[in-house]
Motif scaffolding. Structure first.
Motif, short mmCIF file in Angstrom:
data_model
loop_
_atom_site.label_atom_id
_atom_site.label_comp_id
_atom_site.label_asym_id
_atom_site.label_seq_id
_atom_site.Cartn_x
_atom_site.Cartn_y
_atom_site.Cartn_z
N ALA A 16 0.83 -1.20 0.00
CA ALA A 16 0.00 0.00 0.00
C ALA A 16 0.87 1.26 0.00
O ALA A 16 0.56 2.24 -0.68
N VAL A 17 1.97 1.23 0.76
CA VAL A 17 2.87 2.39 0.78
C VAL A 17 3.44 2.66 -0.60
O VAL A 17 3.49 3.81 -1.06
N LEU A 18 3.87 1.61 -1.30
CA LEU A 18 4.42 1.78 -2.65
C LEU A 18 3.38 2.34 -3.61
O LEU A 18 3.69 3.19 -4.45
N LEU A 19 2.12 1.89 -3.50
CA LEU A 19 1.08 2.40 -4.39
C LEU A 19 0.79 3.87 -4.11
O LEU A 19 0.58 4.66 -5.03
N VAL A 20 0.77 4.26 -2.84
CA VAL A 20 0.55 5.66 -2.50
C VAL A 20 1.70 6.52 -3.03
O VAL A 20 1.48 7.61 -3.59
N LEU A 21 2.93 6.04 -2.87
CA LEU A 21 4.07 6.78 -3.39
C LEU A 21 4.01 6.88 -4.92
O LEU A 21 4.33 7.93 -5.49
N ALA A 22 3.62 5.79 -5.57
CA ALA A 22 3.50 5.81 -7.04
C ALA A 22 2.45 6.83 -7.47
O ALA A 22 2.68 7.61 -8.41
N GLY A 23 1.29 6.82 -6.82
CA GLY A 23 0.25 7.78 -7.19
C GLY A 23 0.68 9.21 -6.95
O GLY A 23 0.42 10.10 -7.77
N ALA A 24 1.38 9.45 -5.83
CA ALA A 24 1.84 10.81 -5.55
C ALA A 24 2.87 11.26 -6.57
O ALA A 24 2.84 12.41 -7.04
N GLU A 25 3.78 10.35 -6.96
CA GLU A 25 4.80 10.72 -7.94
C GLU A 25 4.17 11.03 -9.30
O GLU A 25 4.55 11.99 -9.97
N GLN A 66 -8.51 -8.17 2.19
CA GLN A 66 -9.00 -9.37 1.53
C GLN A 66 -9.23 -9.17 0.03
O GLN A 66 -9.36 -10.14 -0.72
N MET A 67 -9.25 -7.91 -0.42
CA MET A 67 -9.42 -7.62 -1.84
C MET A 67 -8.08 -7.41 -2.54
O MET A 67 -8.01 -6.80 -3.60
N ARG A 68 -7.00 -7.92 -1.95
CA ARG A 68 -5.66 -7.62 -2.45
C ARG A 68 -5.42 -8.10 -3.88
O ARG A 68 -4.73 -7.44 -4.65
N HIS A 69 -5.98 -9.25 -4.25
CA HIS A 69 -5.75 -9.76 -5.61
C HIS A 69 -6.38 -8.83 -6.65
O HIS A 69 -5.74 -8.49 -7.65
N TYR A 70 -7.61 -8.44 -6.41
CA TYR A 70 -8.29 -7.55 -7.35
C TYR A 70 -7.59 -6.19 -7.42
O TYR A 70 -7.31 -5.68 -8.51
N VAL A 71 -7.26 -5.62 -6.27
CA VAL A 71 -6.63 -4.30 -6.24
C VAL A 71 -5.22 -4.37 -6.83
O VAL A 71 -4.81 -3.50 -7.61
N GLY A 72 -4.45 -5.40 -6.49
CA GLY A 72 -3.10 -5.52 -7.00
C GLY A 72 -3.05 -5.65 -8.51
O GLY A 72 -2.22 -5.01 -9.17
N LEU A 73 -3.93 -6.46 -9.07
CA LEU A 73 -3.95 -6.65 -10.52
C LEU A 73 -4.28 -5.34 -11.24
O LEU A 73 -3.62 -4.96 -12.21
N HIS A 74 -5.29 -4.63 -10.76
CA HIS A 74 -5.68 -3.39 -11.41
C HIS A 74 -4.64 -2.29 -11.19
O HIS A 74 -4.47 -1.41 -12.05
N ALA A 75 -3.94 -2.33 -10.07
CA ALA A 75 -2.87 -1.36 -9.86
C ALA A 75 -1.74 -1.56 -10.86
O ALA A 75 -1.17 -0.59 -11.38
N LEU A 96 7.16 2.13 -12.15
CA LEU A 96 7.85 1.01 -11.49
C LEU A 96 7.38 0.82 -10.05
O LEU A 96 7.20 -0.31 -9.59
N LEU A 97 7.16 1.93 -9.33
CA LEU A 97 6.63 1.82 -7.97
C LEU A 97 5.25 1.17 -7.96
O LEU A 97 4.94 0.33 -7.12
N GLY A 98 4.42 1.56 -8.93
CA GLY A 98 3.07 1.00 -8.99
C GLY A 98 3.08 -0.48 -9.34
O GLY A 98 2.33 -1.28 -8.77
N ILE A 99 3.95 -0.88 -10.28
CA ILE A 99 4.04 -2.30 -10.64
C ILE A 99 4.53 -3.12 -9.45
O ILE A 99 4.01 -4.20 -9.15
N ALA A 100 5.56 -2.59 -8.76
CA ALA A 100 6.07 -3.32 -7.59
C ALA A 100 5.02 -3.42 -6.49
O ALA A 100 4.83 -4.48 -5.89
N GLY A 101 4.30 -2.31 -6.21
CA GLY A 101 3.27 -2.35 -5.19
C GLY A 101 2.14 -3.27 -5.54
O GLY A 101 1.64 -4.03 -4.68
N GLY A 102 1.70 -3.26 -6.80
CA GLY A 102 0.63 -4.15 -7.21
C GLY A 102 1.03 -5.62 -7.12
O GLY A 102 0.25 -6.47 -6.69
#
Length: 301
Positions: A16-25, A66-75, A96-102
């Motif tokens: 989640a931290v990586l996805l937030v950083l990716a979105g902010a960047e 519990q929704m990690r698979h759905y969220v990770g794939l779409h991220a 790259l941050l978003g792919i790693a976080g997903g």
């Protein structure tokens, strides 16, 4: 405590931290005022939209692990889309941050309370293969891209001395596109070109205009479909990626990225095409006429 170690272990916290950083960047990369972004239209605000979606995905992972698979794939999908729609994925960092976080979110497994640690470095019995799948995802994408590369030709392919001008309202490759910069033999000597290899492609409202010193001829095709080992040799071209972000590429200045995802298409393309090769070429509405000739293509031609 909200951010205690026990609380973090119950959800994909670092994903989640990586996805937030990716979105902010991605959202901060344009560094443009709102008035400028709105004036640029969809292309200008694509970074904000994708960035906000990735931040929301990160927050959602913390609230609904519990929704990690759905969220990770779409991220991961959003992060790859950002390469074409948002400053080359925030200059690569946000993508790259978003792919790693997903991938981390997809691979994360909840730790049961009171469960003993694994006895060794190997996976526990019955462990889900999600971690291995996430690690292998980049390799799978690369392996999928390899069949799109055309085999090496047995000899040099000669091209004309002066490349014709090509325009098309929509250029849509099929599968991954592999790009490189090479020297193409021509009637006037070797010429530096961008080489685009793909499995298939369609070009709508294709128009080729010759500039070889004689009478200029125009070849018009309502829709040109290429199949098999498709290779395009172009010195430069410009167009709008996904119809949003307009870019110009050149063999001498800014070449095409080495690998382009399969869903990327371009509109309003203009290029200088040195050569094109393909196993199969289908043309709907073909017409060849002097460049000054006008008039619509006749139905069924």
């Amino acid at each position: 405590m909200l951010l205690s170690r026990r609380w973090r272990r119950t959800r994909p916290f670092w994903a989640a931290v990586l996805l937030v950083l990716a979105g902010a960047e991605l959202a901060l990369a344009p560094l443009a005022p709102w008035s400028v972004l709105i004036g640029l239209g969809l292309g200008g605000i694509a970074a904000l939209g994708i960035g906000a979606a990735l931040v929301v995905a990160g927050v959602f992972l913390l609230l609904r692990p519990q929704m990690r698979h759905y969220v990770g794939l779409h991220a991961v999908i959003l992060s790859v889309v950002s390469f074409a729609a948002s400053n080359l994925g925030g200059f690569g960092a946000g993508m790259l941050l978003g792919i790693a976080g997903g991938a981390m979110a997809f691979a994360w497994r909840p730790v049961r309370a009171g469960a003993p640690p694994a006895p060794g470095p190997g996976p526990a019995a019955g462990e889900s293969p999600s971690r291995a799948l996430a690690v292998a995802l980049p390799l799978v994408l690369l392996a999928t891209a390899l069949p799109a590369r055309a085999p090496q030709r047995t000899g040099p392919v000669p091209a004309g001395a002066v490349p014709p001008t090509v325009t098309t309202t929509r250029f849509a490759p099929s599968g991954f596109t592999l790009a490189s910069v090479e020297r193409l033999p021509t009637a006037a000597g070797p010429r530096k070109v961008m080489v685009l290899r793909m499995r298939a492609a369609s070009l709508r409202d294709y128009r080729l205009l010759t500039h070889d010193g004689g009478p200029e001829l125009a070849l018009d095709v309502r829709e040109l479909r290429l199949r098999g080992d498709v290779t395009l040799y172009v010195t430069d071209f410009s167009g709008c990626v996904q119809g949003l972000l307009c870019l110009s590429f050149s063999a001498d200045a800014l070449p095409v990225p080495p690998v382009v995802p399969p869903f990327v298409f371009m509109t309003d393309v203009r290029a200088r095409q040195a050569l094109i090769t393909s196993d199969v070429i289908d043309a709907d509405g073909l017409r060849i006429a002097p460049e000054h000739a006008t008039g619509a293509l006749p139905p069924g031609s």
